[in-house]
Each structure stands twice: as C-alpha cells, then as structure tokens.
Write an enzyme that holds these catalytic residues in place. Structure first.
Site, PDB file in Angstrom:
ATOM      1  CD  GLN A  57       5.641 -14.080 -37.085  1.00 39.39           C
ATOM      2  OE1 GLN A  57       6.425 -13.186 -37.296  1.00 39.39           O
ATOM      3  NE2 GLN A  57       5.590 -15.147 -37.857  1.00 39.39           N
ATOM      4  CB  THR A  58      -0.411  -9.684 -35.766  1.00 44.68           C
ATOM      5  OG1 THR A  58      -0.216 -10.953 -35.134  1.00 44.68           O
ATOM      6  CG2 THR A  58      -1.877  -9.485 -36.059  1.00 44.68           C
TER       7      THR A  58
ATOM      8  N   GLY B 101      -5.244 -15.116 -32.802  1.00 47.16           N
ATOM      9  CA  GLY B 101      -4.289 -16.174 -33.075  1.00 47.16           C
ATOM     10  C   GLY B 101      -3.033 -16.116 -32.211  1.00 47.16           C
TER      11      GLY B 101
ATOM     12  CB  CYS C  18      18.133  -0.110 -52.385  1.00 46.52           C
ATOM     13  SG  CYS C  18      17.393  -1.752 -52.247  1.00 46.52           S
TER      14      CYS C  18
ATOM     15  NE  ARG D  49       4.905   4.478 -34.669  1.00 45.68           N
ATOM     16  CZ  ARG D  49       5.149   4.358 -35.963  1.00 45.68           C
ATOM     17  NH1 ARG D  49       4.845   5.339 -36.800  1.00 45.68           N
ATOM     18  NH2 ARG D  49       5.711   3.258 -36.423  1.00 45.68           N
TER      19      ARG D  49
ATOM     20  CD  GLU E 181       7.051  -3.423 -30.437  1.00 40.50           C
ATOM     21  OE1 GLU E 181       7.340  -4.406 -31.145  1.00 40.50           O
ATOM     22  OE2 GLU E 181       6.963  -2.263 -30.887  1.00 40.50           O
TER      23      GLU E 181
END
Length: 378
Positions: free
Chosen positions: A45-46, A84, A211, A22, A40
DNA sequence: GACACGTGGCG
DNA sequence: TCGCCAAGTGT
C-alpha cells in the site's frame, strides 16, 4: 512465451527501474531473501518513492533476520515512524522472531510456510518466492490488478470475490515458464510508470496492441470505483503535561490504530459542541466543554489534571476518518508514573516513535516557542 | 464480505 | 479544501 510476456520482458530490459532491493546480495551472492521480504512489506500500500529512505534506514538498522529478531518493538517502530500501517512493523518483528525460532533463521522457501508468517499474505508470499527464489508464483497487487482489468476490459468491481479470483487466475496464466521473476518485476514497473491510475501512457505501452480496454477507449475509466462514503470528522483533545524539563507521554496499546506508538495523553471528545471548534468558524473556544475534557485526560493520566487551552489545534486525516486535535497545557501533582505512561526529557522525545499527527504537535509547539515561551521550554 | 489500518501527493 | 490514490493483510 505469451504474446503478453514477450513484449513486456523486452520493454523491461530497456525501461525497467533500477531499485535497490533488486541488487541485494548475501556474501556477494544475490539475492538476499531477507531484504526482498523487508522491501515487500514496506511496499504494501505504499509507493516506491515513499519507501526508498525507509528501506535503506531499516536495512542499516536491521541488516539480518537475526538482528531484527533481537530488536525491541520501539526500535522497529521508530524506524517505521511516519510510514503508516504500523501493524506491518509489528508483524515484521514477530515474523523475524518466528523465522529464527522455527525456521533456523532462514526465510522459508515454500508458499505454505511463508503464509504462516504474520504480515505475509498470498501476494507478498508469491512476490518473495518469485523474486528471491525465482519460483513461478503469481502476485496480485494494485499494479497487476489495474493492468489486468484494463487489458481484459473487466468492467466489474475488482473487489468482488469472483472478480478477484478471476484476476488471480489471469495473473497465473500470464506468468511465463521461464524468467517469472523478471516478468513479475516488469509488470509492476509497467503499472507504476505506464499503466498508471490516472492518464496511462498507452502510447508507450508495450502491450497496448492486445489491451482490450485501450481498444475500447476505456483505459481512463478502468478500473471502476464504487462510490465511497465520505469520511467522518472527529474532535480530539490532548494535553502537554510538563514537570520541569520533562513531558508526560503515553504508549498506545500494541494492537489497533497506531498500535505501540507514543503520544501525548488525550482522546476523542464525543460531546464537543460544533460551536466550540475555532476551526469551524467560531472563536468561542473550548471552555464550556471543560468537564468532559478533564474526564478524558484524567482517565488517561490516572490523576487529576489542571488544564489550560493553548488555542492551538492540528488537523490530520486517516483513510477512514479525519480529526482535529485541540491542544491543552496540563499540570499534575504526582510525578510518579508507570508504563504505559512515562516522563521524558523534551530533548528525548525524538527517541520515541510518534504518529504523524503527534509529530505535527511537536513541530507546532517548537514553532510557537518563540512567541509563547510559556508553552514548551518554560 | 466488510471493514480497519497511515500517510503524503496530486488535481 | 477535499476526495482520490498507492507494491495488501488481518479480523
């Protein structure tokens, strides 16, 4: 601005995370689209904590899209080792080369162009344009999905196509006209720190008032998960084949599981009697499956191999199966090889990218070295 | 649409 | 020990 975006942005200002991607700049001018893109892909998935050291290492090794495009796959995979989903690294390299070849070395700034690049799907493309170029594109990652499912109390499986489409529409509809980049990072921070998968901290949530899931007390039940089949277990063998100070390793084919990584030659044994696995209660050992074993190793190595069981095994779990690797010492006659096989001095193993499973093997061999001098350093 | 594709941390 | 989970994409 919506009743959702307003309190979320206010919360982000005070509780948003300070993440390295950022505050990227190019020549002092923020942000750096290349660094945003790399982050990104790393984050697919990490989790952030896992990515952080990889992010710094990757950018110091490959600071620009040009430097990445000029790199070799082994160097990129070495940087990715242990993270991975290695197709991400392969695709990142391919995309960098394509950016240099077809886009003049600049990360493209339209959705349709980004989507042509391997490894960039709808969500990552949206995130890159949103964060790097302040364009108003929605994303739909795990965090956003989980938040939307709870806020709108969606009790169906989010993986269903129609539900996914609805979530994309919702993600788009919540995006404010201005400060879309802040909004996107805010909602991801909310998902990572407040609206967590387990035990969400609704007391601290800036949008708990609207919510629906929280109002119905369903925040801990959502999103619903379809029952998963239990993952199968497979037995593998692999051989540590030495010739003096060198070890024989093999590069996996470039696609598929662990594509492009190096490993000790071996493979799956299909006819391993369950009694033969010490890990499952027997001390019988591997002797009586010797025939099939030699076939596997010799096919990998391209010549006959004399094998001795080491009485060592390592266990490893993937998403879709578990494996036990039974270790053998091997010796061969011919030391002449060609790729994908390679003789490597033991102290140069660390120059090659290995999967975590085979890293465990290297560690195990180093650890038993004291008592089993025969195995590793002779 | 279903499945392949990694890894480490957690309860 | 085991199953679940995490900033998705490609086939």
């Amino acid at each position: 601005m919506s009743r959702f975006a307003m309190p979320l942005l206010r919360w982000y200002k005070k509780a948003g995370r300070d993440l390295p991607w950022r505050k990227t700049t190019v020549g002092g001018v923020p942000p750096d689209p290349y660094a945003i893109w790399v982050s990104e892909i790393l984050l697919q998935q990490t989790q952030v904590s896992t990515v952080l050291p990889y992010y710094h290492r990757f950018l110091s090794n490959f600071p620009t899209v040009q430097s990445l495009a000029a790199a070799e796959i082994d160097d990129v995979l070495k940087c990715w080792q242990g993270l991975g989903y290695y197709a991400r690294a392969r695709n990142l390299l391919l995309a960098a080369r394509r950016i240099v070849d077809r886009f003049g070395g600049t990360v493209p700034l339209t959705l349709s162009e980004l989507l042509t690049l391997p490894g960039i799907g709808r969500s990552s493309a949206g995130a890159i344009l949103n964060i790097a170029f302040s364009q108003r594109h929605p994303i739909l990652d795990g965090n956003v999905k989980r938040i939307l499912v709870r806020v709108f109390c969606i009790t169906k499986d989010p993986k269903e196509r129609q539900v996914t489409e609805k979530l994309w529409r919702l993600s788009e509809s919540l995006l404010p006209k201005t400060r879309a980049d802040h909004f996107t990072q805010a909602i991801m921070d909310l998902g990572a720190t407040i609206c967590t998968p387990a035990a969400p901290k609704c007391d601290c949530c800036p949008v708990s008032r609207l919510c629906k899931g929280y109002q119905k007390g369903l925040q801990n039940k959502l999103p619903i998960r379809p029952v998963r089949k239990k993952t199968p277990h497979y037995d593998y063998v692999c051989a540590i084949i030495r010739n003096g100070e060198k070890v024989l390793i093999k590069k996996r084919q470039e696609t598929g599981l662990l594509g492009g990584l190096w490993e000790f030659p071996g493979g799956r044994v299909s006819n391993l009697c369950s009694d033969a696995s010490p890990s499952r209660g027997s001390k019988v050992g591997m002797g009586f499956i010797g025939k099939s074993l030699n076939e596997i190793i010799e096919k990998e190595v391209g010549q006959s191999v004399a094998l001795t069981p080491l009485g060592l095994e390592i266990k490893h779990a993937f998403t879709h199966f578990k494996m036990t690797i039974h270790l053998f010492a091997g010796s061969v006659r011919k030391s002449k090889t060609q790729l994908p096989l390679k003789w490597v001095p033991i102290d140069q193993l660390k120059e090659h990218p290995f999967s975590s499973a085979h890293q465990k093997i290297i560690l195990k061999l180093q650890n038993v070295r004291q008592s089993r001098r025969d195995l590793w350093c002779g």
